[in-house]
Design a protein around this motif. Structure first.
Motif, PDB file in Angstrom:
ATOM      1  N   THR A 183     -48.716  25.557 -39.375  1.00 18.29           N
ATOM      2  CA  THR A 183     -47.433  24.823 -38.869  1.00 18.29           C
ATOM      3  C   THR A 183     -46.599  26.282 -38.499  1.00 18.29           C
ATOM      4  OG1 THR A 183     -46.584  24.828 -41.028  1.00 18.29           O
ATOM      5  CG2 THR A 183     -47.750  23.133 -39.976  1.00 18.29           C
ATOM      6  N   MET A 184     -45.473  26.058 -37.690  1.00 21.96           N
ATOM      7  CA  MET A 184     -44.671  27.125 -37.479  1.00 21.96           C
ATOM      8  C   MET A 184     -43.103  26.641 -37.332  1.00 21.96           C
ATOM      9  SD  MET A 184     -45.987  27.398 -33.635  1.00 21.96           S
ATOM     10  CE  MET A 184     -46.865  25.768 -33.028  1.00 21.96           C
ATOM     11  N   PHE A 185     -42.170  27.695 -37.559  1.00 19.26           N
ATOM     12  CA  PHE A 185     -40.748  27.591 -37.390  1.00 19.26           C
ATOM     13  C   PHE A 185     -40.434  28.291 -36.303  1.00 19.26           C
ATOM     14  CE2 PHE A 185     -40.540  27.154 -42.115  1.00 19.26           C
ATOM     15  CZ  PHE A 185     -40.040  25.817 -42.115  1.00 19.26           C
ATOM     16  N   ILE A 186     -39.782  27.530 -35.468  1.00 20.88           N
ATOM     17  CA  ILE A 186     -39.225  28.230 -33.925  1.00 20.88           C
ATOM     18  C   ILE A 186     -37.601  27.934 -34.135  1.00 20.88           C
ATOM     19  CG2 ILE A 186     -39.330  27.906 -31.458  1.00 20.88           C
ATOM     20  CD1 ILE A 186     -42.116  27.383 -31.730  1.00 20.88           C
ATOM     21  N   SER A 187     -36.894  29.022 -33.770  1.00 21.71           N
ATOM     22  CA  SER A 187     -35.628  28.869 -33.448  1.00 21.71           C
ATOM     23  C   SER A 187     -35.148  28.690 -32.278  1.00 21.71           C
ATOM     24  CB  SER A 187     -35.091  30.181 -34.308  1.00 21.71           C
ATOM     25  OG  SER A 187     -34.946  31.312 -33.431  1.00 21.71           O
ATOM     26  N   ASP A 188     -33.963  28.352 -31.768  1.00 17.32           N
ATOM     27  CA  ASP A 188     -33.574  28.218 -30.386  1.00 17.32           C
ATOM     28  C   ASP A 188     -31.952  28.588 -30.222  1.00 17.32           C
ATOM     29  OD1 ASP A 188     -32.752  25.197 -28.886  1.00 17.32           O
ATOM     30  OD2 ASP A 188     -31.973  25.874 -31.144  1.00 17.32           O
ATOM     31  N   GLU A 189     -31.784  28.590 -28.786  1.00 22.19           N
ATOM     32  CA  GLU A 189     -30.247  28.958 -28.323  1.00 22.19           C
ATOM     33  C   GLU A 189     -29.443  27.927 -28.436  1.00 22.19           C
ATOM     34  OE1 GLU A 189     -29.490  32.370 -27.854  1.00 22.19           O
ATOM     35  OE2 GLU A 189     -30.551  33.004 -26.240  1.00 22.19           O
ATOM     36  N   TYR A 190     -29.876  26.568 -27.838  1.00 23.29           N
ATOM     37  CA  TYR A 190     -29.183  25.505 -27.612  1.00 23.29           C
ATOM     38  C   TYR A 190     -28.485  24.759 -28.686  1.00 23.29           C
ATOM     39  CZ  TYR A 190     -31.248  25.337 -22.767  1.00 23.29           C
ATOM     40  OH  TYR A 190     -31.520  25.686 -21.577  1.00 23.29           O
ATOM     41  N   GLY A 191     -29.261  24.699 -29.927  1.00 27.45           N
ATOM     42  CA  GLY A 191     -28.872  23.914 -31.050  1.00 27.45           C
ATOM     43  C   GLY A 191     -27.526  24.474 -31.558  1.00 27.45           C
ATOM     44  N   PRO A 192     -27.515  25.826 -32.164  1.00 24.04           N
ATOM     45  CA  PRO A 192     -28.814  26.367 -32.378  1.00 24.04           C
ATOM     46  C   PRO A 192     -29.665  25.924 -33.484  1.00 24.04           C
ATOM     47  CG  PRO A 192     -27.042  27.702 -33.198  1.00 24.04           C
ATOM     48  CD  PRO A 192     -26.292  26.504 -32.811  1.00 24.04           C
ATOM     49  N   ASN A 193     -30.686  25.573 -33.444  1.00 26.50           N
ATOM     50  CA  ASN A 193     -31.508  24.896 -34.423  1.00 26.50           C
ATOM     51  C   ASN A 193     -32.961  25.785 -35.016  1.00 26.50           C
ATOM     52  OD1 ASN A 193     -29.933  22.518 -34.466  1.00 26.50           O
ATOM     53  ND2 ASN A 193     -30.932  21.541 -32.644  1.00 26.50           N
ATOM     54  N   ILE A 194     -33.391  25.322 -36.122  1.00 26.08           N
ATOM     55  CA  ILE A 194     -34.661  25.698 -36.480  1.00 26.08           C
ATOM     56  C   ILE A 194     -35.564  24.434 -36.578  1.00 26.08           C
ATOM     57  CG2 ILE A 194     -35.914  26.634 -38.457  1.00 26.08           C
ATOM     58  CD1 ILE A 194     -33.491  28.082 -39.188  1.00 26.08           C
ATOM     59  N   TYR A 195     -36.551  24.572 -35.665  1.00 25.44           N
ATOM     60  CA  TYR A 195     -37.573  23.471 -35.508  1.00 25.44           C
ATOM     61  C   TYR A 195     -38.917  23.948 -36.238  1.00 25.44           C
ATOM     62  CZ  TYR A 195     -34.506  21.809 -31.867  1.00 25.44           C
ATOM     63  OH  TYR A 195     -33.370  21.289 -31.222  1.00 25.44           O
ATOM     64  N   ARG A 196     -39.637  22.894 -36.824  1.00 26.90           N
ATOM     65  CA  ARG A 196     -40.981  22.991 -37.415  1.00 26.90           C
ATOM     66  C   ARG A 196     -41.917  22.264 -36.473  1.00 26.90           C
ATOM     67  NH1 ARG A 196     -43.841  20.659 -42.911  1.00 26.90           N
ATOM     68  NH2 ARG A 196     -45.481  22.177 -42.932  1.00 26.90           N
ATOM     69  N   PHE A 197     -43.014  22.921 -36.032  1.00 21.42           N
ATOM     70  CA  PHE A 197     -43.633  22.373 -35.129  1.00 21.42           C
ATOM     71  C   PHE A 197     -45.111  22.564 -35.952  1.00 21.42           C
ATOM     72  CE2 PHE A 197     -40.808  23.464 -32.041  1.00 21.42           C
ATOM     73  CZ  PHE A 197     -40.793  22.425 -31.249  1.00 21.42           C
ATOM     74  N   LEU A 203     -43.325  18.417 -32.856  1.00 20.21           N
ATOM     75  CA  LEU A 203     -42.336  18.501 -33.645  1.00 20.21           C
ATOM     76  C   LEU A 203     -42.607  17.875 -34.818  1.00 20.21           C
ATOM     77  CD1 LEU A 203     -39.389  19.777 -34.040  1.00 20.21           C
ATOM     78  CD2 LEU A 203     -38.658  17.506 -32.639  1.00 20.21           C
ATOM     79  N   MET A 204     -42.034  18.434 -35.969  1.00 19.26           N
ATOM     80  CA  MET A 204     -42.327  17.585 -37.246  1.00 19.26           C
ATOM     81  C   MET A 204     -40.948  17.482 -37.991  1.00 19.26           C
ATOM     82  SD  MET A 204     -45.704  19.934 -38.616  1.00 19.26           S
ATOM     83  CE  MET A 204     -45.866  19.208 -40.187  1.00 19.26           C
ATOM     84  N   SER A 205     -40.200  18.436 -37.688  1.00 22.45           N
ATOM     85  CA  SER A 205     -38.715  18.273 -38.546  1.00 22.45           C
ATOM     86  C   SER A 205     -37.766  19.421 -37.859  1.00 22.45           C
ATOM     87  CB  SER A 205     -38.832  18.591 -39.978  1.00 22.45           C
ATOM     88  OG  SER A 205     -39.510  19.888 -40.228  1.00 22.45           O
ATOM     89  N   ALA A 206     -36.582  19.296 -38.178  1.00 20.75           N
ATOM     90  CA  ALA A 206     -35.392  20.219 -37.630  1.00 20.75           C
ATOM     91  C   ALA A 206     -34.459  20.328 -38.728  1.00 20.75           C
ATOM     92  CB  ALA A 206     -34.888  19.553 -36.264  1.00 20.75           C
ATOM     93  N   THR A 207     -33.978  21.486 -38.322  1.00 20.09           N
ATOM     94  CA  THR A 207     -32.802  22.076 -39.234  1.00 20.09           C
ATOM     95  C   THR A 207     -31.811  22.293 -38.368  1.00 20.09           C
ATOM     96  OG1 THR A 207     -33.976  22.597 -41.224  1.00 20.09           O
ATOM     97  CG2 THR A 207     -31.919  23.368 -41.355  1.00 20.09           C
ATOM     98  N   GLN A 208     -30.364  21.623 -38.778  1.00 22.62           N
ATOM     99  CA  GLN A 208     -29.180  22.136 -38.048  1.00 22.62           C
ATOM    100  C   GLN A 208     -28.371  23.055 -38.788  1.00 22.62           C
ATOM    101  OE1 GLN A 208     -26.844  18.441 -36.734  1.00 22.62           O
ATOM    102  NE2 GLN A 208     -25.028  19.657 -36.176  1.00 22.62           N
ATOM    103  N   PRO A 209     -27.697  24.026 -38.204  1.00 26.36           N
ATOM    104  CA  PRO A 209     -27.026  25.032 -38.871  1.00 26.36           C
ATOM    105  C   PRO A 209     -25.694  24.343 -39.473  1.00 26.36           C
ATOM    106  CG  PRO A 209     -26.698  25.465 -36.636  1.00 26.36           C
ATOM    107  CD  PRO A 209     -27.551  24.313 -36.882  1.00 26.36           C
ATOM    108  N   PRO A 210     -24.925  25.292 -40.379  1.00 29.71           N
ATOM    109  CA  PRO A 210     -23.389  24.758 -40.740  1.00 29.71           C
ATOM    110  C   PRO A 210     -22.633  24.313 -39.543  1.00 29.71           C
ATOM    111  CG  PRO A 210     -24.200  26.394 -42.006  1.00 29.71           C
ATOM    112  CD  PRO A 210     -25.097  26.287 -40.955  1.00 29.71           C
ATOM    113  N   ALA A 211     -21.777  23.479 -39.763  1.00 25.08           N
ATOM    114  CA  ALA A 211     -20.958  23.183 -38.682  1.00 25.08           C
ATOM    115  C   ALA A 211     -20.142  24.389 -37.725  1.00 25.08           C
ATOM    116  CB  ALA A 211     -19.747  22.271 -39.161  1.00 25.08           C
ATOM    117  N   ALA A 212     -19.994  25.361 -38.374  1.00 26.07           N
ATOM    118  CA  ALA A 212     -19.421  26.495 -37.949  1.00 26.07           C
ATOM    119  C   ALA A 212     -20.194  27.048 -36.738  1.00 26.07           C
ATOM    120  CB  ALA A 212     -19.069  27.551 -38.887  1.00 26.07           C
ATOM    121  N   LEU A 213     -21.366  27.005 -36.756  1.00 25.92           N
ATOM    122  CA  LEU A 213     -22.353  27.483 -35.819  1.00 25.92           C
ATOM    123  C   LEU A 213     -22.863  26.365 -34.462  1.00 25.92           C
ATOM    124  CD1 LEU A 213     -22.750  29.192 -38.016  1.00 25.92           C
ATOM    125  CD2 LEU A 213     -25.143  29.788 -37.322  1.00 25.92           C
TER     126      LEU A 213
END
Length: 495
Positions: A183-197, A203-213
C-alpha cells in the motif's frame, strides 16, 4: 570525528573518512557528508507510458529497497515515480492520476572522478516498466482537473474531498511513500490531503490536515487552485482567504526509517501565515503523524519550518519553496528547496537557489492540536513568526547548482538554456544503501525533476500537443553519494 547524542536518540555520529571532494555538514552535533554527484540518467521527453500517454513529471519518488541489489560495481532495482496532474495546456485537464514503475541500473562514477568521455549521462539507466491508474474508493478514475466548485461530502471514514465538476475525485499528486505491504501514502496539492491507496491504486483512506491548512473562500472549504480547464470560470476569489495558497500543497512527505511516523510538509506558508506574498511565505509547517493505525493517521507533532530566503537577480527578497523531503528520524529530515522560473523549458536560464538542507526539529516548538491549528489564529501573521514559537533549524547539505559537480557530467546551471541546463523543477528524492559493509552509513540519494510533460511529441487525454517554444525536457535523475550516520541501525521500513 565522533559525537554521541543523548540516550534514546538514534542519530549518532560516525568516524568519516571523507575524500577531498566530500562536503561535510554538522547538524545538531551529527556529521553528514555529501560525497558528490556520482550518476546521471534520462528518460526522453517523448516517452509514452503503458496507456500511450506522455510520460513525465517526477513529482514524487520511492525506491523499492527490497529489489535493490549490487553486482560488483553495478546496482539494479526499481522505483516508483509519481507524476502530478498532467500537461497543462489551458489550465488543467481530465488527466487520470497514475503511478509509474521504473527499472533502474546504476553504475556510479567514483566520487570526484570524471565519467568516460561520451558516458557522462549514462551512469543511470532508467526504463519505464509499468503504469497503474489511481481510483477513488468506488473504483472510479480520479482526475487532474481543478476542483473549482466541488467538495465531496464526508462519508463513513472519508473526510470531505476535492471533487471536479465532472464528479471525479480531483488529485494533484506530489509525494509518495510505499509501505512494505504494497500500500502507499500519496500527498496532494488540492486538499491538501494524505491518501492511502492499495497496491493496485484503489483509494483506501484519506487524512485531512488541521483546519489551518484547509483552503477556504467565503468562510467555507474550497479546494480550487485557480487553474480552470478550457471554458471554465476562475474561482471567486482567485486566492483562498485562509489555508494553503493555490498550488503549494503537501509537496514533501516521507516515512521515518523505523516506520512509526509519517512527516508531511507544506510547500510554503499558509495564506494567514504570510503565504499571500512570495517574500513573506517563509514559515511553513511540518506535520508528523503517528502511523500505528495506517487507516487513521493521528497528528502527533507539528512544527514551523523556516524556508530559505535569497535575493533574486534583481535584488528582490524571495523564499525558496520546498519541493520534497526524506525523513532521517521523527525529528529530522532532508529538504529540497528551490526557486522557480529558471531552467530548461522556461524563460529564465540560471537558478539562484536549489539546495538540499538538513532540517532539525528537536528544539522546535510543538504546535500540534493547539490554537495555531485553527484558521483564525496565524502562527506567523504577515510572515512574522509568533514570539512564543521556536522554529526548526536548517543546515545546508547539498547545492544542486554546484557548477563543478554538474560540469563533470556535462550539465550546467544557466546559459545556454539547452538540454544540459538543469530544468526548473526538482521535486523527487529517495534514498537507498550503497550496500558496502565498509561504508554502512553510505547511501545513494536519487533526485529527479518534474519536467511538466514538456515535449514536442506529446499525447494526453486523447489529443496530441507540442509544448511552447520548442521545449523538450527529459525526466532526469541525479544521484549523489552521501553519508548519513545512524540510518543503518534502523529498519528503513518504508520506501
Amino acid at each position: 570525528m565522533k559525537t554521541l547524542r543523548p540516550s534514546g536518540y538514534w542519530l549518532i555520529a560516525a568516524t568519516l573518512a571523507a575524500s577531498a571532494v566530500s562536503h561535510p555538514a554538522l547538524a545538531d552535533g551529527t556529521a553528514y557528508v555529501n560525497k558528490g554527484l556520482v550518476g546521471v540518467g534520462r528518460i526522453p521527453a517523448s516517452q509514452k507510458d503503458k496507456f500511450g500517454e506522455t510520460f513525465g513529471s517526477g513529482s514524487g519518488m520511492a525506491i523499492d529497497t527490497r529489489s535493490w541489489t549490487r553486482d560488483g560495481a553495478t546496482y539494479k532495482g526499481s522505483l516508483w515515480l509519481l507524476p502530478d496532474r498532467g500537461y497543462n495546456v489551458v489550465g488543467t485537464t481530465d488527466y487520470r492520476p497514475r503511478l509509474n514503475t521504473i527499472s533502474i541500473e546504476l553504475a556510479p562514477t567514483a566520487s570526484g572522478a570524471a565519467p568516460a568521455a561520451g558516458q557522462e549521462q549514462s551512469g543511470v539507466k532508467p526504463t519505464v516498466a509499468d503504469t497503474i491508474l489511481l481510483t477513488d474508493d468506488k473504483g472510479v478514475d480520479a482526475t487532474g482537473l481543478d476542483p473549482l466548485n466541488g467538495v465531496r461530502a464526508a462519508a463513513g471514514d472519508m473526510p470531505m474531498l476535492p471533487q471536479a465538476d465532472n464528479g471525479k475525485l480531483a488529485l494533484d499528486d506530489e509525494a509518495i511513500v510505499r509501505l512494505p505491504d504494497g500500500t502507499m501514502f500519496i500527498s496532494d496539492e488540492y486538499g491538501p490531503n494524505i491518501y492511502r491507496f492499495s497496491a493496485d491504486g484503489h483509494l483506501m483512506s484519506a487524512t485531512q490536515p488541521p483546519a489551518a491548512l484547509v483552503p477556504t473562500r467565503h468562510g467555507k472549504p474550497n479546494f480550487a487552485s485557480d487553474n480552470p480547464g478550457a471554458g471554465a470560470a476562475e474561482p471567486d476569489p482567485k486566492d483562498p482567504d485562509t489555508g494553503r495558497q493555490n498550488n503549494p500543497g503537501l509537496e514533501g512527505m516521507s516515512m521515518t526509517p523505523d516506520g512509526k511516523f509519517l512527516i508531511a510538509v507544506l510547500q510554503s506558508a499558509t495564506r494567514q501565515d504570510g503565504g499571500d506574498s512570495g517574500s513573506t511565505r517563509q514559515n511553513t509547517r511540518a506535520l508528523v503523524y503517528d502511523t500505528s493505525d495506517l487507516a487513521h493517521l493521528k497528528l502527533a507533532h507539528e512544527y514551523v519550518v523556516p524556508l530559505p530566503v535569497f535575493k533574486d537577480a534583481k535584488g528582490k527578497t524571495k523564499v525558496a519553496a520546498q519541493s520534497e523531503i526524506v525523513a532521517l528520524s521523527d525529528n529530522s529530515f532532508l529538504m529540497l528547496a528551490r526557486d522557480s522560473g529558471n531552467g530548461q523549458g522556461v524563460k529564465g536560464d540560471e537558478s539562484i537557489y536549489r539546495k538540499i538542507d538538513i532540517v532539525d526539529l528537536s528544539g522546535a516548538t510543538d504546535i500540534a492540536n493547539g490554537p495555531f491549528d485553527a484558521a483564525d489564529k496565524p502562527v506567523a501573521a504577515k510572515g512574522v513568526l509568533d514570539p512564543s514559537v521556536t522554529p526548526a533549524k536548517l543546515t545546508t547539505f547539498i547545492d544542486i547548482n554546484d557548477k563543478a559537480e554538474l560540469g563533470r557530467f556535462g550539465l550546467h546551471n544557466g546559459a545556454p538554456n539547452d538540454r544540459n541546463n538543469l530544468s526548473e523543477k526538482w521535486e523527487a528524492m529517495s534514498l537507498v544503501s550503497v550496500l558496502d559493509p565498509k561504508l554502512p552509513d553510505d547511501y545513494f540519494l536519487f533526485v529527479a525533476n518534474d519536467n511538466d510533460f514538456l515535449t514536442q511529441d506529446g499525447f494526453q487525454v486523447g489529443a496530441a500537443y507540442k509544448a511552447e517554444d520548442g521545449a523538450d525536457v527529459d525526466t532526469t535523475f541525479l544521484v549523489y553519494q552521501v553519508t548519513l550516520p545512524g540510518l543503518s541501525g534502523n529498519s528503513l521500513a518504508a520506501n
